[in-house]
Design a protein around this motif. Structure first.
Motif, PDB file in Angstrom:
ATOM      1  N   HIS A 245      -2.731   3.527  14.410  1.00 57.42           N
ATOM      2  CA  HIS A 245      -3.972   4.310  14.423  1.00 57.42           C
ATOM      3  C   HIS A 245      -5.073   3.482  13.775  1.00 57.42           C
ATOM      4  O   HIS A 245      -4.827   2.731  12.832  1.00 57.42           O
ATOM      5  CB  HIS A 245      -3.788   5.635  13.681  1.00 57.42           C
ATOM      6  CG  HIS A 245      -3.487   5.450  12.226  1.00 57.42           C
ATOM      7  ND1 HIS A 245      -4.471   5.162  11.290  1.00 57.42           N
ATOM      8  CD2 HIS A 245      -2.318   5.484  11.542  1.00 57.42           C
ATOM      9  CE1 HIS A 245      -3.917   5.038  10.104  1.00 57.42           C
ATOM     10  NE2 HIS A 245      -2.610   5.221  10.230  1.00 57.42           N
ATOM     11  N   PRO A 246      -6.321   3.609  14.273  1.00 59.34           N
ATOM     12  CA  PRO A 246      -7.422   2.890  13.635  1.00 59.34           C
ATOM     13  C   PRO A 246      -7.967   3.642  12.418  1.00 59.34           C
ATOM     14  O   PRO A 246      -7.309   4.543  11.894  1.00 59.34           O
ATOM     15  CB  PRO A 246      -8.453   2.778  14.766  1.00 59.34           C
ATOM     16  CG  PRO A 246      -8.195   3.968  15.615  1.00 59.34           C
ATOM     17  CD  PRO A 246      -6.720   4.252  15.513  1.00 59.34           C
ATOM     18  N   GLN A 247      -9.160   3.294  11.997  1.00 60.87           N
ATOM     19  CA  GLN A 247      -9.767   3.758  10.754  1.00 60.87           C
ATOM     20  C   GLN A 247      -9.697   5.275  10.593  1.00 60.87           C
ATOM     21  O   GLN A 247      -9.842   6.016  11.560  1.00 60.87           O
ATOM     22  CB  GLN A 247     -11.230   3.312  10.674  1.00 60.87           C
ATOM     23  CG  GLN A 247     -11.405   1.832  10.442  1.00 60.87           C
ATOM     24  CD  GLN A 247     -11.337   0.998  11.707  1.00 60.87           C
ATOM     25  OE1 GLN A 247     -10.975   1.474  12.781  1.00 60.87           O
ATOM     26  NE2 GLN A 247     -11.661  -0.276  11.584  1.00 60.87           N
ATOM     27  N   ILE A 248      -9.492   5.668   9.349  1.00 60.45           N
ATOM     28  CA  ILE A 248      -9.306   7.081   9.012  1.00 60.45           C
ATOM     29  C   ILE A 248     -10.335   7.529   7.978  1.00 60.45           C
ATOM     30  O   ILE A 248     -11.018   6.707   7.369  1.00 60.45           O
ATOM     31  CB  ILE A 248      -7.891   7.332   8.453  1.00 60.45           C
ATOM     32  CG1 ILE A 248      -7.637   6.431   7.243  1.00 60.45           C
ATOM     33  CG2 ILE A 248      -6.842   7.137   9.526  1.00 60.45           C
ATOM     34  CD1 ILE A 248      -6.382   6.725   6.485  1.00 60.45           C
ATOM     35  N   ILE A 249     -10.400   8.834   7.776  1.00 61.51           N
ATOM     36  CA  ILE A 249     -11.155   9.416   6.670  1.00 61.51           C
ATOM     37  C   ILE A 249     -10.162   9.612   5.528  1.00 61.51           C
ATOM     38  O   ILE A 249      -9.200  10.366   5.661  1.00 61.51           O
ATOM     39  CB  ILE A 249     -11.773  10.771   7.060  1.00 61.51           C
ATOM     40  CG1 ILE A 249     -12.742  10.601   8.231  1.00 61.51           C
ATOM     41  CG2 ILE A 249     -12.453  11.416   5.857  1.00 61.51           C
ATOM     42  CD1 ILE A 249     -13.176  11.919   8.847  1.00 61.51           C
ATOM     43  N   VAL A 250     -10.363   8.913   4.446  1.00 64.13           N
ATOM     44  CA  VAL A 250      -9.489   9.046   3.282  1.00 64.13           C
ATOM     45  C   VAL A 250      -9.926  10.294   2.528  1.00 64.13           C
ATOM     46  O   VAL A 250     -11.051  10.372   2.029  1.00 64.13           O
ATOM     47  CB  VAL A 250      -9.568   7.801   2.382  1.00 64.13           C
ATOM     48  CG1 VAL A 250      -8.746   8.004   1.116  1.00 64.13           C
ATOM     49  CG2 VAL A 250      -9.082   6.571   3.142  1.00 64.13           C
ATOM     50  N   ASP A 251      -9.028  11.275   2.485  1.00 70.05           N
ATOM     51  CA  ASP A 251      -9.341  12.553   1.857  1.00 70.05           C
ATOM     52  C   ASP A 251      -8.258  12.897   0.845  1.00 70.05           C
ATOM     53  O   ASP A 251      -7.201  13.420   1.209  1.00 70.05           O
ATOM     54  CB  ASP A 251      -9.445  13.645   2.929  1.00 70.05           C
ATOM     55  CG  ASP A 251      -9.873  14.990   2.363  1.00 70.05           C
ATOM     56  OD1 ASP A 251      -9.924  15.146   1.118  1.00 70.05           O
ATOM     57  OD2 ASP A 251     -10.140  15.898   3.167  1.00 70.05           O
TER      58      ASP A 251
ATOM     59  N   SER B 190       5.263  10.421  -0.366  1.00 69.20           N
ATOM     60  CA  SER B 190       4.911  11.712  -0.961  1.00 69.20           C
ATOM     61  C   SER B 190       5.167  11.758  -2.465  1.00 69.20           C
ATOM     62  O   SER B 190       4.564  12.576  -3.169  1.00 69.20           O
ATOM     63  CB  SER B 190       5.661  12.849  -0.258  1.00 69.20           C
ATOM     64  OG  SER B 190       7.057  12.643  -0.322  1.00 69.20           O
ATOM     65  N   ALA B 191       6.020  10.883  -2.978  1.00 70.70           N
ATOM     66  CA  ALA B 191       6.291  10.882  -4.422  1.00 70.70           C
ATOM     67  C   ALA B 191       5.044  10.553  -5.232  1.00 70.70           C
ATOM     68  O   ALA B 191       4.894  11.028  -6.358  1.00 70.70           O
ATOM     69  CB  ALA B 191       7.398   9.878  -4.747  1.00 70.70           C
ATOM     70  N   THR B 192       4.146   9.772  -4.654  1.00 73.12           N
ATOM     71  CA  THR B 192       2.912   9.448  -5.370  1.00 73.12           C
ATOM     72  C   THR B 192       1.708  10.152  -4.765  1.00 73.12           C
ATOM     73  O   THR B 192       0.688  10.314  -5.427  1.00 73.12           O
ATOM     74  CB  THR B 192       2.628   7.929  -5.355  1.00 73.12           C
ATOM     75  OG1 THR B 192       2.529   7.485  -4.008  1.00 73.12           O
ATOM     76  CG2 THR B 192       3.693   7.169  -6.106  1.00 73.12           C
ATOM     77  N   GLY B 193       1.789  10.539  -3.487  1.00 71.25           N
ATOM     78  CA  GLY B 193       0.615  11.094  -2.830  1.00 71.25           C
ATOM     79  C   GLY B 193      -0.479  10.045  -2.751  1.00 71.25           C
ATOM     80  O   GLY B 193      -0.201   8.838  -2.752  1.00 71.25           O
ATOM     81  N   PHE B 194      -1.721  10.497  -2.725  1.00 69.68           N
ATOM     82  CA  PHE B 194      -2.851   9.578  -2.641  1.00 69.68           C
ATOM     83  C   PHE B 194      -2.881   8.647  -3.841  1.00 69.68           C
ATOM     84  O   PHE B 194      -2.713   9.076  -4.978  1.00 69.68           O
ATOM     85  CB  PHE B 194      -4.163  10.364  -2.561  1.00 69.68           C
ATOM     86  CG  PHE B 194      -5.383   9.489  -2.696  1.00 69.68           C
ATOM     87  CD1 PHE B 194      -5.816   8.739  -1.613  1.00 69.68           C
ATOM     88  CD2 PHE B 194      -6.060   9.401  -3.900  1.00 69.68           C
ATOM     89  CE1 PHE B 194      -6.932   7.915  -1.732  1.00 69.68           C
ATOM     90  CE2 PHE B 194      -7.179   8.587  -4.025  1.00 69.68           C
ATOM     91  CZ  PHE B 194      -7.615   7.845  -2.935  1.00 69.68           C
ATOM     92  N   LEU B 195      -3.099   7.366  -3.566  1.00 69.96           N
ATOM     93  CA  LEU B 195      -3.327   6.377  -4.621  1.00 69.96           C
ATOM     94  C   LEU B 195      -4.658   5.686  -4.339  1.00 69.96           C
ATOM     95  O   LEU B 195      -4.955   5.385  -3.177  1.00 69.96           O
ATOM     96  CB  LEU B 195      -2.210   5.320  -4.637  1.00 69.96           C
ATOM     97  CG  LEU B 195      -0.812   5.790  -5.011  1.00 69.96           C
ATOM     98  CD1 LEU B 195       0.199   4.668  -4.815  1.00 69.96           C
ATOM     99  CD2 LEU B 195      -0.777   6.290  -6.451  1.00 69.96           C
TER     100      LEU B 195
END
Length: 193
Positions: free
Chosen positions: A8-14, A82-87
């Motif tokens: 997948h190309p560029q995403i919205i980091v949320d 999922s152990a860290t989620g967003f970093l």
């Protein structure tokens, strides 16, 4: 039969959303639309996608342009983080480096690279066991895509074979019988060139 693996190309980091539910950014959507509007995937008769939102948002416009249905394979998901989620990006890159460098270890609770590689290879194997009269496009993610590339190329797991910076939207080509990698990662736009 020619096989391609597209990230997948560029995403919205949320940070407020679980990573598997992140969406494509406007830039990512525009890149997918350009690929869908061209002839590069004309011989494709199957599109198989991860069930993550960003992968589906990549696969669906391509499938619609070709008059195909997307085959969703939930086990083609990105390595389980999922152990860290967003970093934050710098921390993520450091942990990702360790993920590839120690494939038999769980880094900060992440799925082990060796397990993620076995999972993506098993999914591709299952999909390609079915007869197909044309080319196959797999749509997924950079981490497991790199692990797949390493397995198909007969190379040890290493981030040296990663798709590189830029936010995704890269592709490599391979054959299944005989099993061979035909290209390194390249931007999806090169398919149209």
């Amino acid at each position: 039969m020619l096989c391609r693996y597209l990230t997948h190309p560029q995403i919205i980091v949320d940070p407020a959303l679980d990573v598997p539910r992140w969406h494509l950014s406007d830039v990512g959507k525009a890149r997918v639309a350009a690929l869908a509007g061209g002839e590069a995937l004309r011989g494709t008769t199957r599109i198989i996608s991860s069930g993550e939102t960003k992968a589906l948002e990549t696969a669906q416009p391509l499938a619609e342009a070709l008059g195909l249905a997307v085959e969703v394979r939930p086990a083609m998901h990105e390595n389980d983080r999922s152990a860290t989620g967003f970093l934050p990006p710098t921390e993520f890159e450091q942990v990702a480096d360790r993920f590839f460098a120690a494939p038999e270890d769980s880094v900060r609770g992440w799925e082990r690279a060796a397990d993620a590689q076995a999972r993506i290879l098993a999914e591709v194997t299952t999909c390609l066991a079915q007869p197909c009269d044309g080319d196959v496009l797999f749509v997924g993610h950079g981490g497991v895509g790199t692990l797949l590339w390493c397995a198909l190329a007969g190379k040890p797991i290493s981030r040296a074979h990663d798709q590189g910076p830029g936010g995704g939207g890269n592709v490599f080509t391979f054959t299944w019988t005989p099993r061979a990698v035909l290209s390194a990662w390249q931007p999806m736009e090169r398919l149209s060139a």
